[in-house]
Design a protein around this motif. Structure first.
Motif, PDB file in Angstrom:
ATOM      1  N   GLN A 109       0.853  -1.189   0.000  1.00  0.00           N
ATOM      2  CA  GLN A 109       0.000   0.000   0.000  1.00  0.00           C
ATOM      3  C   GLN A 109       0.898   1.251   0.000  1.00  0.00           C
ATOM      4  O   GLN A 109       1.769   1.385   0.865  1.00  0.00           O
ATOM      5  CB  GLN A 109      -0.912   0.005   1.227  1.00  0.00           C
ATOM      6  N   PHE A 110       0.720   2.127  -0.966  1.00  0.00           N
ATOM      7  CA  PHE A 110       1.510   3.353  -1.094  1.00  0.00           C
ATOM      8  C   PHE A 110       0.580   4.550  -0.917  1.00  0.00           C
ATOM      9  O   PHE A 110      -0.573   4.535  -1.358  1.00  0.00           O
ATOM     10  CB  PHE A 110       2.189   3.431  -2.470  1.00  0.00           C
ATOM     11  N   SER A 111       1.126   5.591  -0.300  1.00  0.00           N
ATOM     12  CA  SER A 111       0.367   6.829  -0.148  1.00  0.00           C
ATOM     13  C   SER A 111       1.332   8.004  -0.130  1.00  0.00           C
ATOM     14  O   SER A 111       2.520   7.842   0.183  1.00  0.00           O
ATOM     15  CB  SER A 111      -0.473   6.817   1.144  1.00  0.00           C
ATOM     16  N   ALA A 112       0.843   9.152  -0.490  1.00  0.00           N
ATOM     17  CA  ALA A 112       1.639  10.383  -0.489  1.00  0.00           C
ATOM     18  C   ALA A 112       0.759  11.516   0.005  1.00  0.00           C
ATOM     19  O   ALA A 112      -0.464  11.505  -0.194  1.00  0.00           O
ATOM     20  CB  ALA A 112       2.180  10.694  -1.878  1.00  0.00           C
ATOM     21  N   ALA A 144       5.874  10.492   1.764  1.00  0.00           N
ATOM     22  CA  ALA A 144       5.323   9.298   1.120  1.00  0.00           C
ATOM     23  C   ALA A 144       5.536   8.115   2.054  1.00  0.00           C
ATOM     24  O   ALA A 144       6.527   8.075   2.793  1.00  0.00           O
ATOM     25  CB  ALA A 144       5.985   9.041  -0.230  1.00  0.00           C
ATOM     26  N   SER A 145       4.595   7.198   2.036  1.00  0.00           N
ATOM     27  CA  SER A 145       4.686   6.037   2.919  1.00  0.00           C
ATOM     28  C   SER A 145       4.328   4.777   2.154  1.00  0.00           C
ATOM     29  O   SER A 145       3.623   4.816   1.139  1.00  0.00           O
ATOM     30  CB  SER A 145       3.765   6.194   4.137  1.00  0.00           C
ATOM     31  N   ALA A 146       4.823   3.674   2.638  1.00  0.00           N
ATOM     32  CA  ALA A 146       4.539   2.361   2.055  1.00  0.00           C
ATOM     33  C   ALA A 146       4.418   1.357   3.181  1.00  0.00           C
ATOM     34  O   ALA A 146       5.143   1.438   4.189  1.00  0.00           O
ATOM     35  CB  ALA A 146       5.626   1.950   1.073  1.00  0.00           C
ATOM     36  N   SER A 147       3.511   0.416   3.026  1.00  0.00           N
ATOM     37  CA  SER A 147       3.342  -0.654   4.012  1.00  0.00           C
ATOM     38  C   SER A 147       2.992  -1.939   3.287  1.00  0.00           C
ATOM     39  O   SER A 147       2.381  -1.917   2.208  1.00  0.00           O
ATOM     40  CB  SER A 147       2.248  -0.294   5.028  1.00  0.00           C
ATOM     41  N   TRP A 148       3.373  -3.030   3.888  1.00  0.00           N
ATOM     42  CA  TRP A 148       3.128  -4.338   3.267  1.00  0.00           C
ATOM     43  C   TRP A 148       3.063  -5.388   4.356  1.00  0.00           C
ATOM     44  O   TRP A 148       3.870  -5.365   5.300  1.00  0.00           O
ATOM     45  CB  TRP A 148       4.213  -4.667   2.253  1.00  0.00           C
ATOM     46  N   SER A 327       6.810  -1.423   7.162  1.00  0.00           N
ATOM     47  CA  SER A 327       6.386  -0.085   6.769  1.00  0.00           C
ATOM     48  C   SER A 327       7.597   0.810   6.585  1.00  0.00           C
ATOM     49  O   SER A 327       8.658   0.591   7.180  1.00  0.00           O
ATOM     50  CB  SER A 327       5.443   0.521   7.826  1.00  0.00           C
TER      51      SER A 327
END
Length: 515
Positions: A109-112, A144-148, A327
């Motif tokens: 999941q990516f978000s900015a 920006a963030s990413a989680s998996w 994350s």
């Protein structure tokens, strides 16, 4: 030697655990649909014959076997316009989207985002000298963030698989609803033609009874009959007229029911009159009962729900293992707009693992409930199969017996009409009383109405048999697990994703299962 063996055993366990984590263990039981009721050599009741897999499917438009163009047109309208069927189609669309939602957890999941703010502190705050900064400060930030969540225990995969199989069951439910609609329409249409045939019988009988009233009136005027004969004849005529009025009301009700089925306004909907004799008795399809499991959409739906319950067991088992997530976050932060500067960068990387230790038996209860739900679906699958074979056998029995009953009732009508004509001539010649003629008239009318009812039931039995055999549907019409997914998650947003139209409806967001 014992120490060496224990070390080797521990190494094997550690290696197995590592291999399980890398390959994503599937904790769901191996699924094999159970085989119930029917041995491979079962041939059933004639006219069933032994067939081989791969033979051509039955014609889906089974109602064309009755040879009525009006019925064919109505079936097409109902399939396209019935609002209840369209609502069930939307349920299938929603089930597909639920499968896509479950699949989304498999991907990172990516978000900015970005923020900008300016704030002022109060000059009258306690201890104002403790801060060397001014009272007004700005803060600008982009990040920006990413989680998996690595799916080590296939929890997410089993959730996705469960929703896919439920979507397949929803597709089979849609096919069942379509078949039920087509069957109900055919039943109502045949009933309509039966009522119209009864109306024709009543009109013919009314003409005969009017003639009887004239004869008895003339005989009364000639003083060779009593007023009792006239009263009896007039009573018989009025009773037949009342039956005709009731049949006309029944016709109107059936027309209104058909209008609703085809999605039309009952106020303005009209149908031309016809007769049950215009309908051809559809041939009994020569299918094998052993293929019924692939012909019935309700059986397919029950099997898919059983498969979904099997996947749900894997979800409950995975709850005993740790949930692991990874994350990362990065960006820039500054009191001004010099964001693209390395000293103003921010970042964080982390991983978390949560292992349940004691929850008062919660996960154990959930696992036990999942096994019970699977057993429930298995029993419902078996019950659906038994009901399907019962409906087929009932349809075959009715088709055979009603065909014989029709021939017998036709003989009864011929004899009753002959007796009616003879007794009226004898009464006109003064050789018998009117009571004999009246009994003959009642018998003839009853026999003719009974014939129409038997013919109607025979045609409706063929409809029930066609529906019991699946109406031409086959398991090949059921979408695969991957085919139920409505879109590719990395594809751009297109017109494939719809919005409601101004009238509150919308175009189908994806092709719906055929058959």
């Amino acid at each position: 030697m014992r120490r060496t063996v224990s070390c080797r055993g521990a190494a094997r366990v550690a290696a197995a655990a590592l291999l399980c984590a890398v390959s994503a263990c599937d904790l769901a039981p191996d699924y094999q649909p159970p085989h119930y009721v029917l041995p491979d050599s079962y041939t059933g009741t004639a006219p069933f014959t032994v067939a081989r897999p791969g033979e051509a499917d039955a014609h889906a438009a089974w109602w064309t076997g009755f040879g009525d163009p009006t019925l064919d047109r109505l079936e097409t309208l109902a399939t396209a316009n019935n609002p209840s069927l369209q609502a069930i189609a939307e349920q299938y669309t929603q089930a597909r989207d639920l499968a896509a939602e479950a699949r989304a957890d498999l991907f990172p999941q990516f978000s900015a985002g970005g923020t900008t703010s300016e704030s002022k502190r109060s000059a009258g705050r306690p201890f104002p000298g403790t801060s060397n900064g001014g009272n007004i400060a700005a803060l600008n930030q982009i990040q920006a963030s990413a989680s998996w969540e690595p799916d080590f225990w296939s929890r997410i995969r089993n959730q996705t698989r469960t929703q896919k199989r439920l979507a397949q069951a929803s597709a089979a439910d849609l096919a069942s609803a379509r078949l039920s609609l087509q069957s109900e329409l055919a039943q109502d249409y045949i009933a309509l033609r039966g009522v119209e045939t009864e109306m024709a019988v009543y009109r013919q009988s009314i003409q005969f009874y009017e003639n009887a009233v004239r004869i008895t009136t003339l005989r009364l005027q000639g003083l060779i009959a009593s007023g009792l004969d006239v009263a009896r004849a007039q009573s018989q005529l009025s009773a037949a007229q009342a039956l005709l009025t009731d049949a006309e009301a029944n016709r109107g009700i059936l027309v209104h029911a058909i209008a609703v089925l085809v999605g039309a306004d009952p106020i303005t909907f009209q149908l031309p009159t016809g007769s049950v004799d215009d309908l051809r008795v559809a041939a009994v399809p020569a299918q094998v009962p052993s293929a019924l499991l692939q012909r019935r959409p309700d059986i397919a739906a029950a099997e898919r729900r059983m498969a979904a319950a099997n996947s749900a067991i894997g979800i409950s088992r995975a709850a005993f293992y740790p949930d692991i997530s990874i994350s990362a976050l990065g960006g820039f932060q500054d009191t001004g707009f010099s964001l693209a500067s390395l000293p103003n960068s921010i970042w964080s990387i982390g991983a978390s693992a949560v292992l349940p230790l004691f929850e008062g038996g919660l996960r154990r209860a959930e696992l036990q409930r999942a096994w019970s739900q699977y057993a429930q679906q298995r029993d419902q699958y078996r019950a659906t199969i038994l009901q399907a074979f019962r409906e087929v056998q009932d349809g075959l029995l009715q088709s055979t017996q009603l065909a014989t009953e029709t021939r017998q009732q036709q003989n009864a009508v011929q004899a009753a009409e002959k007796a009616q004509d003879i007794t009226l001539r004898l009464y006109t010649g003064g050789l018998t009383n009117y009571l004999d003629a009246l009994v003959a008239q009642v018998t003839a009318l009853s026999a003719r109405i009974a014939l129409v009812e038997v013919q109607t039931r025979q045609l409706q039995a063929r409809v029930s048999l066609a529906a019991a055999l699946g109406g031409g549907w086959s398991a090949a019409s059921l979408p695969t697990e991957d085919a139920v997914l409505p879109f590719n998650p990395i594809a751009p947003l297109t017109g494939h994703d719809r919005e409601p139209r101004p009238d509150g409806t919308g175009e189908p967001s994806a092709p719906r299962p055929g058959g």
